[in-house]
Scaffold this active site. Structure first.
Site, PDB file in Angstrom:
ATOM      1  N   CYS A 243      52.403  23.537  -9.198  1.00  0.00           N
ATOM      2  CA  CYS A 243      51.000  23.449  -8.796  1.00  0.00           C
ATOM      3  C   CYS A 243      50.139  23.041  -9.995  1.00  0.00           C
ATOM      4  O   CYS A 243      50.112  23.741 -11.018  1.00  0.00           O
ATOM      5  CB  CYS A 243      50.556  24.809  -8.266  1.00  0.00           C
TER       6      CYS A 243
ATOM      7  N   CYS B 214      47.716  16.455  -8.742  1.00  0.00           N
ATOM      8  CA  CYS B 214      47.825  17.367  -7.597  1.00  0.00           C
ATOM      9  C   CYS B 214      49.132  17.042  -6.869  1.00  0.00           C
ATOM     10  O   CYS B 214      49.470  15.857  -6.708  1.00  0.00           O
ATOM     11  CB  CYS B 214      46.633  17.182  -6.658  1.00  0.00           C
TER      12      CYS B 214
ATOM     13  N   TYR C   3      44.631  26.696  -3.602  1.00  0.00           N
ATOM     14  CA  TYR C   3      44.194  27.353  -4.824  1.00  0.00           C
ATOM     15  C   TYR C   3      43.026  26.573  -5.459  1.00  0.00           C
ATOM     16  O   TYR C   3      42.252  27.126  -6.224  1.00  0.00           O
ATOM     17  CB  TYR C   3      45.324  27.413  -5.859  1.00  0.00           C
TER      18      TYR C   3
ATOM     19  N   THR D  91      46.954  22.996 -10.145  1.00  0.00           N
ATOM     20  CA  THR D  91      45.827  23.919 -10.293  1.00  0.00           C
ATOM     21  C   THR D  91      46.258  25.136 -11.108  1.00  0.00           C
ATOM     22  O   THR D  91      45.595  25.518 -12.079  1.00  0.00           O
ATOM     23  CB  THR D  91      45.307  24.345  -8.905  1.00  0.00           C
TER      24      THR D  91
ATOM     25  N   ASP E 167      54.334  26.720  -5.973  1.00  0.00           N
ATOM     26  CA  ASP E 167      53.136  25.935  -5.689  1.00  0.00           C
ATOM     27  C   ASP E 167      52.259  26.760  -4.761  1.00  0.00           C
ATOM     28  O   ASP E 167      52.719  27.725  -4.134  1.00  0.00           O
ATOM     29  CB  ASP E 167      53.522  24.610  -5.012  1.00  0.00           C
TER      30      ASP E 167
ATOM     31  N   HIS F 296      49.926  16.995  -3.920  1.00  0.00           N
ATOM     32  CA  HIS F 296      49.813  16.259  -2.652  1.00  0.00           C
ATOM     33  C   HIS F 296      49.620  14.748  -2.848  1.00  0.00           C
ATOM     34  O   HIS F 296      49.890  13.966  -1.941  1.00  0.00           O
ATOM     35  CB  HIS F 296      48.627  16.779  -1.835  1.00  0.00           C
TER      36      HIS F 296
ATOM     37  N   GLU G 108      48.629  16.471   4.198  1.00  0.00           N
ATOM     38  CA  GLU G 108      49.262  17.452   5.093  1.00  0.00           C
ATOM     39  C   GLU G 108      49.273  16.993   6.540  1.00  0.00           C
ATOM     40  O   GLU G 108      50.117  17.383   7.333  1.00  0.00           O
ATOM     41  CB  GLU G 108      48.561  18.811   4.959  1.00  0.00           C
TER      42      GLU G 108
HETATM   43  N1  DGL Z   1      49.107  22.413  -5.039  1.00  0.00           N
HETATM   44  C1  DGL Z   1      47.768  22.188  -5.487  1.00  0.00           C
HETATM   45  C2  DGL Z   1      47.769  21.398  -6.791  1.00  0.00           C
HETATM   46  O1  DGL Z   1      48.731  20.748  -7.154  1.00  0.00           O
HETATM   47  C3  DGL Z   1      46.949  21.450  -4.446  1.00  0.00           C
HETATM   48  C4  DGL Z   1      46.562  22.255  -3.246  1.00  0.00           C
HETATM   49  C5  DGL Z   1      45.654  23.431  -3.549  1.00  0.00           C
HETATM   50  O2  DGL Z   1      44.427  23.265  -3.702  1.00  0.00           O
HETATM   51  O3  DGL Z   1      46.162  24.519  -3.631  1.00  0.00           O
HETATM   52  O4  DGL Z   1      46.796  21.435  -7.488  1.00  0.00           O
END
Ligand code: DGL
Length: 277
Positions: free
Chosen positions: A81, A191, A50, A83, A18, A193, A160
């Site tokens: 991840c 995402c 990212y 993204t 991630d 988070h 976070e």
């Molecule tokens: N881990 C990223 C996602 O799942 C979120 C945080 C980021 O922007 O890197 O897209």
């Protein structure tokens, strides 16, 4: 002979990466579904987020992440991840075609299709995820055209910070979701988070909207792949090893928010060194 015996006893190793610590929500779900695998996690904490980066940069980072895990000897890779899954999955599959690589986008979309009654589906994610239209393209292929996309970048720092309940996250969730909650019956949490904020998101969109966490879908998909290929072995003490490209000062609180248990090892690594090997 000795070597082959060692191989038989060696538990399967799943590499998960991630952009940061958020993918530990996926690790937690994987661990609850797959008790007998070792998990090697890479969080690119030095370069997170990212979600605000260009496609070219996300692909480069994702390539370095996958290469690191392959160096560590993992048997399969899960791109936790969203993204990186949205922007770089097919690129990674081409670059590393000798190892099975799973993303979170398609499993999440498939689960959303299963639970949606109206076929009106929302996707929330980072700016790069939404801009890629990765979910929308798959939904369109399934004949689903009532798709509503919304980037929710502030959810990342809220999660976070551990600021998951109360007025601040609720107001931010209302700001982001008021446009789509009236139109859909299902929202994909695109995402890593966002599952941390699920109670607040639920409060804002109401109980009648399904919230799909792709972690559950990918864990199911990985499990059925491993079972089909007879790759699951009993392991006495499955391990979780964490590699981070930076150890943030508040990493203890991040681990408790996103994982909820202590990993076996935590190590700081430099990806540049690895990829130049
Ligand atoms: N881990 C990223 C996602 O799942 C979120 C945080 C980021 O922007 O890197 O897209």
């Amino acid at each position: 002979m000795k070597e082959s015996m060692e191989n038989i006893d060696k538990p399967l190793s799943i590499g998960v990466f991630d952009s940061g610590i958020g993918g530990l929500t996926v690790v937690k779900t994987l661990r609850s579904v797959l008790k007998d695998v070792n998990i090697v996690y890479l969080g690119d904490t030095a370069r997170v987020p990212y979600g605000t980066k260009s496609e070219e940069t996300i692909k480069r980072f994702a390539r370095e992440d996958a290469a690191f895990l392959i160096e560590k000897g993992v048997d399969i890779i899960v791109v936790a991840c969203n993204t990186a899954s949205s922007v770089a999955l097919s690129y990674l599959k081409k670059e590393f075609n000798h190892i099975p690589i799973f993303g979170v986008v398609e499993p999440g979309v498939n689960m959303a299709i299963q639970v949606s009654r109206s076929g009106h589906i929302g996707i929330i994610g980072t700016i790069a995820t939404i801009k890629s239209h990765a979910h929308k393209r798959i939904l369109n292929k399934h004949g689903i055209f009532n798709v509503y996309e919304k980037p929710c970048p502030l959810f990342v720092p809220l999660a976070e910070e551990g600021l998951t309940k109360g007025d601040i996250p609720r107001l931010i969730a209302e700001y982001y979701l008021k446009g789509i909650r009236e139109k859909v019956d299902t929202i994909i949490l695109g995402c890593t988070h966002y599952p941390i904020l699920i109670d607040t998101i639920k409060e804002v969109v109401g109980d009648s909207i399904h919230l799909v966490d792709p972690a559950h879908a990918v864990a199911k998909e990985v499990k059925s792949f491993l079972e089909k290929n007879n790759l699951l072995k009993k392991s006495g003490q499955p391990t979780l090893d964490l590699y981070l490209t930076d150890i943030p000062p508040h990493y203890h609180s991040l681990l408790s928010i996103f994982l909820g248990f202590t990993p076996d090892t935590i190590e700081k690594v430099n990806l540049k060194d690895i990829s130049s090997c």
